[in-house]
Design an enzyme around this catalytic site. Structure first.
Site, PDB file in Angstrom:
ATOM      1  N   TYR A 156       0.859  -1.204   0.000  1.00 30.88           N
ATOM      2  CA  TYR A 156       0.000   0.000   0.000  1.00 30.88           C
ATOM      3  C   TYR A 156       0.888   1.245   0.000  1.00 30.88           C
ATOM      4  O   TYR A 156       0.487   2.319  -0.465  1.00 30.88           O
ATOM      5  CB  TYR A 156      -0.960  -0.026   1.197  1.00 30.88           C
ATOM      6  N   LYS A 163      -3.005   8.381   3.224  1.00 31.10           N
ATOM      7  CA  LYS A 163      -4.254   8.187   3.988  1.00 31.10           C
ATOM      8  C   LYS A 163      -4.083   8.675   5.434  1.00 31.10           C
ATOM      9  O   LYS A 163      -5.036   9.182   6.031  1.00 31.10           O
ATOM     10  CB  LYS A 163      -4.693   6.728   3.963  1.00 31.10           C
TER      11      LYS A 163
HETATM   12  O1  0WD Z   1     -10.694  -1.358  -1.339  1.00 29.43           O
HETATM   13  C1  0WD Z   1     -11.020  -0.259  -1.747  1.00 29.43           C
HETATM   14  N1  0WD Z   1     -11.464  -0.102  -2.974  1.00 29.43           N
HETATM   15  C2  0WD Z   1     -10.926   0.917  -0.834  1.00 29.43           C
HETATM   16  C3  0WD Z   1     -10.932   2.196  -1.346  1.00 29.43           C
HETATM   17  C4  0WD Z   1     -10.774   0.661   0.607  1.00 29.43           C
HETATM   18  C5  0WD Z   1     -10.706   1.861   1.409  1.00 29.43           C
HETATM   19  C6  0WD Z   1     -10.694   3.102   0.843  1.00 29.43           C
HETATM   20  N2  0WD Z   1     -10.797   3.265  -0.524  1.00 29.43           N
HETATM   21  C7  0WD Z   1     -10.782   4.622  -1.046  1.00 29.43           C
HETATM   22  C8  0WD Z   1      -9.809   4.901  -2.149  1.00 29.43           C
HETATM   23  O2  0WD Z   1      -8.495   5.087  -1.671  1.00 29.43           O
HETATM   24  C9  0WD Z   1     -10.387   6.203  -2.704  1.00 29.43           C
HETATM   25  O3  0WD Z   1     -10.017   7.270  -1.862  1.00 29.43           O
HETATM   26  O4  0WD Z   1     -12.028   4.921  -1.599  1.00 29.43           O
HETATM   27  C10 0WD Z   1     -11.890   5.956  -2.556  1.00 29.43           C
HETATM   28  C11 0WD Z   1     -12.589   5.540  -3.844  1.00 29.43           C
HETATM   29  O5  0WD Z   1     -11.912   4.477  -4.434  1.00 29.43           O
HETATM   30  P1  0WD Z   1     -12.598   3.300  -5.267  1.00 29.43           P
HETATM   31  O6  0WD Z   1     -14.047   3.484  -5.351  1.00 29.43           O
HETATM   32  O7  0WD Z   1     -12.043   2.043  -4.711  1.00 29.43           O
HETATM   33  O8  0WD Z   1     -11.902   3.429  -6.686  1.00 29.43           O
HETATM   34  P2  0WD Z   1     -12.339   4.031  -8.118  1.00 29.43           P
HETATM   35  O9  0WD Z   1     -13.636   3.486  -8.548  1.00 29.43           O
HETATM   36  O10 0WD Z   1     -11.172   3.787  -9.008  1.00 29.43           O
HETATM   37  O11 0WD Z   1     -12.491   5.573  -7.812  1.00 29.43           O
HETATM   38  C12 0WD Z   1     -11.430   6.415  -7.530  1.00 29.43           C
HETATM   39  C13 0WD Z   1     -11.457   7.495  -8.562  1.00 29.43           C
HETATM   40  C14 0WD Z   1     -10.569   7.419  -9.785  1.00 29.43           C
HETATM   41  O12 0WD Z   1     -10.577   6.327 -10.446  1.00 29.43           O
HETATM   42  P3  0WD Z   1      -9.243   5.837 -11.284  1.00 29.43           P
HETATM   43  O13 0WD Z   1      -9.148   4.418 -10.847  1.00 29.43           O
HETATM   44  O14 0WD Z   1      -9.621   6.054 -12.702  1.00 29.43           O
HETATM   45  O15 0WD Z   1      -8.016   6.620 -10.870  1.00 29.43           O
HETATM   46  O16 0WD Z   1     -10.941   8.713  -8.132  1.00 29.43           O
HETATM   47  C15 0WD Z   1     -10.984   9.561  -9.273  1.00 29.43           C
HETATM   48  C16 0WD Z   1     -11.031   8.682 -10.478  1.00 29.43           C
HETATM   49  O17 0WD Z   1     -12.282   8.683 -11.029  1.00 29.43           O
HETATM   50  N3  0WD Z   1      -9.850  10.401  -9.446  1.00 29.43           N
HETATM   51  C17 0WD Z   1      -9.969  11.712  -9.681  1.00 29.43           C
HETATM   52  N4  0WD Z   1     -11.068  12.487  -9.791  1.00 29.43           N
HETATM   53  C18 0WD Z   1     -10.882  13.776 -10.084  1.00 29.43           C
HETATM   54  N5  0WD Z   1      -9.657  14.295 -10.272  1.00 29.43           N
HETATM   55  C19 0WD Z   1      -8.674  12.176  -9.874  1.00 29.43           C
HETATM   56  C20 0WD Z   1      -8.538  13.550 -10.177  1.00 29.43           C
HETATM   57  N6  0WD Z   1      -7.350  14.096 -10.397  1.00 29.43           N
HETATM   58  N7  0WD Z   1      -7.800  11.155  -9.741  1.00 29.43           N
HETATM   59  C21 0WD Z   1      -8.527  10.076  -9.463  1.00 29.43           C
END
Ligand code: 0WD
Length: 256
Positions: A156, A163
């Site tokens: 991680y 985080k």
């Molecule tokens: O296991 C997990 N999936 C966990 C996620 C466990 C605990 C926490 N999280 C957190 C992540 O760290 C994140 O902060 O939850 C949050 C959402 O993550 P997610 O739903 O797991 O992942 P995803 O569907 O990929 O959404 C995150 C999105 C980005 O997706 P990608 O994968 O294309 O980078 O954040 C957005 C983007 O859509 N993102 C941004 N949006 C606007 N401006 C930017 C940016 N510069 N960069 C990333």
């Protein structure tokens, strides 16, 4: 006190696709009656995100890359014009360059560290600053964090450090914005298979060992995170601010 969000407006950041945690929270907020603005990062994600967002009656889609101050300013000016007031903001965004989540932490690059903190942490401060003037009736700001902020989760890496900074940012923002009746909290979610999670090496092993060790003996469902998001956005949580709430089937309480 209820989770009824009729008459409230919420903006959700971080919908990449239908597996996104942000999408589950957006659906929950919509079911609770909130008027929704949902953002997507860029042109590349536009088609898929817009299809999803516009499937929720009344929801509107906006583009906003949170690494760009001008796009953030434009977005909040648009939201002010469209809705007047804002009651809830969901920050569900995290990013680190893929290479940073593979090797040894000691090899974290200066640029990888900068990008991870800019997108995953600073963006919450920038979005809170943009939203606060629209939260005239008070409001709720919510972000997503992970256990790797507190304990070492192999691979991680720099995201764990980011985080930890994010959780600390939640506390400082909660202090600053409390006098404006704006609450700021984080959900610490257990591992969920999303686009972002796929970038973490050995994620499948993580899921397996998490399910084995968690008191509830399973992994968390994304809709359980969505439901907690609705709770934190609503008056049902009116006395809670500056907190990290675990939605991880109890994994974090275990010592062995
Ligand atoms: O296991 C997990 N999936 C966990 C996620 C466990 C605990 C926490 N999280 C957190 C992540 O760290 C994140 O902060 O939850 C949050 C959402 O993550 P997610 O739903 O797991 O992942 P995803 O569907 O990929 O959404 C995150 C999105 C980005 O997706 P990608 O994968 O294309 O980078 O954040 C957005 C983007 O859509 N993102 C941004 N949006 C606007 N401006 C930017 C940016 N510069 N960069 C990333």
């Amino acid at each position: 006190m209820s989770s009824n969000l009729e008459g409230r407006t919420a903006v959700v950041f971080g919908v990449a696709n239908k597996r996104s945690i942000a999408w589950s929270i957006a659906q929950g907020l919509h079911s609770a009656g909130a008027k929704l603005a949902v953002t997507y990062q860029n042109e590349r994600l536009k088609l898929e995100a817009e299809d999803l967002i516009l499937s929720l009656p009344g929801a509107e889609a906006f583009q906003c890359d949170v690494s760009n101050d001008a796009e953030i300013d434009t977005l909040f000016a648009t939201l002010k014009q469209r809705y007047g007031k804002l009651h809830a903001l969901v920050h569900s965004i995290g990013f680190a360059p893929a290479a940073e989540l593979k090797g040894d932490f000691v090899n974290t690059t200066r640029e990888g560290f900068r990008i991870a903190h800019d997108i995953s942490v600073y963006s919450l401060i920038a979005l809170a600053r943009g939203a606060a003037p629209l939260m005239e009736d008070g409001g709720s700001i919510l972000t997503l964090t992970y256990y790797g902020a507190e304990k070492v989760v192999p691979h991680y890496n720099v995201m764990g450090v980011a985080k930890a900074a994010l959780e600390c940012t939640v506390r400082y923002l909660a202090y600053d914005l409390g006098k404006r009746r704006i609450r700021v909290n984080a959900i610490s979610a257990g591992p969920i298979k999303t686009l972002a999670a796929r970038g973490i090496a050995d994620f499948s092993d993580m899921l397996k060992s998490h399910a084995e060790r968690a008191p509830l003996q399973r992994n968390v469902d994304v809709n359980e995170v969505g439901a907690t998001g609705v709770f934190l956005a609503s008056d049902a949580s009116s006395g809670i601010t500056g907190e990290v709430i675990y939605v991880d089937c109890g994994y974090n309480i275990m010592g062995f």
